[in-house]
Motif scaffolding. Structure first.
Motif, PDB file in Angstrom:
ATOM      1  N   UNK A 170       0.832  -1.202   0.000  1.00 44.47           N
ATOM      2  CA  UNK A 170       0.000   0.000   0.000  1.00 44.47           C
ATOM      3  C   UNK A 170       0.870   1.257   0.000  1.00 44.47           C
ATOM      4  N   UNK A 171       1.937   1.254   0.808  1.00 41.17           N
ATOM      5  CA  UNK A 171       2.818   2.424   0.846  1.00 41.17           C
ATOM      6  C   UNK A 171       3.507   2.644  -0.498  1.00 41.17           C
ATOM      7  N   UNK A 172       3.890   1.554  -1.148  1.00 44.30           N
ATOM      8  CA  UNK A 172       4.526   1.667  -2.465  1.00 44.30           C
ATOM      9  C   UNK A 172       3.553   2.235  -3.497  1.00 44.30           C
ATOM     10  N   UNK A 173       2.304   1.772  -3.479  1.00 47.73           N
ATOM     11  CA  UNK A 173       1.307   2.272  -4.429  1.00 47.73           C
ATOM     12  C   UNK A 173       1.017   3.758  -4.205  1.00 47.73           C
ATOM     13  N   UNK A 174       0.912   4.154  -2.946  1.00 43.10           N
ATOM     14  CA  UNK A 174       0.670   5.568  -2.659  1.00 43.10           C
ATOM     15  C   UNK A 174       1.864   6.421  -3.068  1.00 43.10           C
ATOM     16  N   UNK A 212      -1.984  -5.027 -10.020  1.00 42.24           N
ATOM     17  CA  UNK A 212      -0.709  -4.453  -9.571  1.00 42.24           C
ATOM     18  C   UNK A 212       0.248  -4.208 -10.722  1.00 42.24           C
ATOM     19  N   UNK A 213       1.097  -3.202 -10.553  1.00 40.74           N
ATOM     20  CA  UNK A 213       2.171  -2.987 -11.517  1.00 40.74           C
ATOM     21  C   UNK A 213       3.153  -4.144 -11.432  1.00 40.74           C
ATOM     22  N   UNK A 240       5.846 -10.319 -11.601  1.00 40.13           N
ATOM     23  CA  UNK A 240       6.887 -10.373 -10.579  1.00 40.13           C
ATOM     24  C   UNK A 240       6.322 -10.348  -9.175  1.00 40.13           C
ATOM     25  N   UNK A 241       5.315  -9.494  -8.938  1.00 40.58           N
ATOM     26  CA  UNK A 241       4.766  -9.368  -7.587  1.00 40.58           C
ATOM     27  C   UNK A 241       4.020 -10.620  -7.157  1.00 40.58           C
ATOM     28  N   UNK A 242       3.206 -11.182  -8.064  1.00 42.78           N
ATOM     29  CA  UNK A 242       2.384 -12.331  -7.688  1.00 42.78           C
ATOM     30  C   UNK A 242       3.188 -13.624  -7.588  1.00 42.78           C
ATOM     31  N   UNK A 281      -3.189  -5.050  -0.270  1.00 43.06           N
ATOM     32  CA  UNK A 281      -2.373  -3.848  -0.382  1.00 43.06           C
ATOM     33  C   UNK A 281      -2.943  -2.839  -1.354  1.00 43.06           C
ATOM     34  N   UNK A 282      -3.428  -3.311  -2.511  1.00 43.26           N
ATOM     35  CA  UNK A 282      -4.054  -2.405  -3.477  1.00 43.26           C
ATOM     36  C   UNK A 282      -5.319  -1.778  -2.910  1.00 43.26           C
TER      37      UNK A 282
END
Length: 536
Positions: free
Chosen positions: A13-17, A97-98, A102-104, A115-116
């Motif tokens: 969440x912090x990365x997305x913000x 997610x971007x 890689x993330x999943x 997080x999203x």
């Protein structure tokens, strides 16, 4: 389904913000949007605070029915506003997610989805902080009282959270349906245009038409959405059912974790499904409608460029979605149609010019940058600059003529426009439709754009803002004489010393002359520039 790891949820969440903040501050457009949005929020917040201050005491002394209507209207408005914009944002970008691959493969999908969702909640709460504080402050300082202000604070935050979760869930449902539906996969362009036009029309109806608003509010007061009003009535000491208030409180608070679980479940279905790919069978002997229209009438190179443009728009409608922007200038006319149930006399020409501007920009406004990765092949192919520019002009002009004619004639008949005036309006619109792509191709060559932009979560090369400005400036100058004379003919603003036919004829001749000059200049410049263009 497993319970999310809150440390990873917090990091995502912090990365997305942080990405959202960088997107806004990293470009001039994003900074201007942030400043404009912040200024708008402050103005609306002042209005909300003043309304709460003066109307809070009125509600405190009102009958239970008025309090219930006001509370339900606030809940429906906030829930619909937050849900609508969250739904749009989820479908466009926030629902996936971007760098998903890689993330999943690094964290479980539950952590990524949570997080999203947490990032989306953060965006909504940041946007609503000032308006909610203004509402609470106005109620607390006014005659409503501190207790009502506390209830409004808790209720507003809870409804905003619920709207965010519902919007996120509906956005995932939309993405899932789009990925699994063969019909949508085959008709993405048509569906995209229909949705892009229907949603603003619905929004206008919801925000401007009293009968629609009253009907929605009437249905809401007969549903569980009106139950939280009993909490306000109990606080005011003006009646209210304690059981209904308790059920409403428990129901809303219980809906939050249920909605989160539903979002996680939908994320798994939306992310781990292979999108339906429509079958594009190639038949060398098959003749399409464009083949029958263009074969033998234009050169093969010109025909192929036009067909390439149409095929690209059909398979990737997002690449031309920007072109519907001119239709949003018809919102004022649509308000009149919906409110007064009459077609304004200026709507036929306005709709025709919007159609001309849209089709002119769709394929021609970024001729070089629109080729993206195949630009070297295009430049080295056996296609002259004039054939390339002609193909782009035909791609916008041919469908534009059909749509413009239908709009102008249909709306003109509905508005009761006199035949001579309608004929002149149709001629002006058709001249603009034929000239617009040629003007656009010239503007696009003067201000090309090769850098991609994020549109609905996809990297797309869209035309430059400078190209838009130059295109609309030239096209606007071209249609201005005809538009002004048309306006004077259909609106009796003042008496004219000569017949309207002469007025319309003079405006038409002036617009045709300017449009032809602009089209010829733009086309010749673009053809020469494409023919002599060299990659660095």
């Amino acid at each position: 389904m497993r319970r999310p790891n809150w440390r990873r949820v917090h990091l995502i969440a912090r990365t997305e913000l942080r990405r959202t903040w960088r997107k806004l501050m990293g470009t001039t457009r994003g900074t201007l949007m942030l400043l404009g949005g912040g200024l708008g929020l402050i103005v609306y917040s002042l209005a909300i605070g003043a309304g709460a201050f003066f109307l809070g005491g009125f509600l405190a002394d009102s009958d239970p029915h008025t309090v219930r209507l006001a509370t339900t209207a606030g809940i429906v408005g906030l829930l619909g506003l937050v849900g609508f914009f969250t739904l749009q944002h989820t479908v466009k970008s926030a629902g996936e997610p971007d760098a998903a691959d890689g993330l999943l493969t690094t964290v479980p999908y539950e952590d990524a989805a949570a997080g999203l969702l947490a990032a989306e909640v953060g965006r909504v709460l940041l946007a609503l902080t000032i308006p909610i504080l203004a509402l609470v402050g106005g109620l607390a300082v006014g005659d409503a009282g501190v207790l009502v202000a506390v209830v409004a604070l808790i209720g507003s935050v809870t409804v905003a959270l619920l709207g965010t979760i519902l919007g996120f869930a509906l956005g995932l449902v939309t993405k899932l349906v789009a990925n699994r539906s063969a019909f949508i996969a085959r008709h993405r362009a048509s569906v995209g245009v229909a949705v892009s036009l229907v949603l603003p029309l619905g929004w206008v109806a919801m925000t401007t038409v009293p009968t629609v608003q009253f009907r929605v509010l009437q249905l809401a007061t007969q549903s569980p959405l009106s139950w939280p009003a009993d909490v306000v009535l109990l606080v005011l000491g003006n009646g209210g059912n304690p059981i209904t208030a308790a059920v409403a409180t428990v129901g809303i608070l219980s809906a939050l974790p249920v909605g989160v679980v539903a979002c996680l479940w939908l994320a798994a279905r939306a992310w781990y499904v292979d999108p339906v790919q429509p079958d594009y069978e190639f038949d060398a002997d098959k003749q399409t409608l464009s083949d029958r229209l263009l074969r033998g009438r234009v050169s093969t190179a010109t025909r192929v460029v036009a067909q390439k443009s149409w095929l690209r728009a059909k398979r990737a409608p997002i690449s031309v979605q920007f072109a519907i922007m001119p239709f949003f200038f018809l919102v004022y006319h649509l308000q009149i149609v919906i409110l007064e149930r009459v077609v304004p006399p200026t709507l036929p020409l306005s709709a025709g010019l919007a159609s001309a501007a849209a089709f002119g920009a769709a394929f021609s406004l970024n001729p070089l940058g629109g080729e993206e990765g195949v630009l070297p092949l295009t430049l080295t192919a056996n296609v002259s600059g004039r054939a390339f520019a002609t193909g782009l002009v035909l791609a916008g002009a041919l469908p534009g003529v059909v749509v413009t004619t239908l709009l102008v004639v249909g709306l003109g008949v509905a508005a009761g426009t006199p035949p001579v005036t309608l004929a002149v309006g149709l001629t002006i619109a058709l001249v603009a439709t034929l000239a617009a792509p040629a003007i656009a191709v010239g503007a696009g060559v003067v201000f090309p754009k090769f850098e991609s932009s994020s549109v609905q979560g996809h990297e797309v090369v869209v035309p430059s803002g400078w190209a838009f400005g130059l295109y609309f400036l030239v096209l606007g100058v071209a249609v201005a004489p005809g538009s002004v004379t048309y306006l004077l003919a259909v609106r009796d603003l003042f008496s004219l010393p000569f017949d309207k036919v002469w007025l319309l004829g003079g405006g038409l001749v002036a617009s045709v002359a300017i449009a032809v000059a602009g089209a010829v200049a733009g086309f010749l410049y673009a053809a020469n520039r494409v023919a002599t263009y060299r990659l660095d």
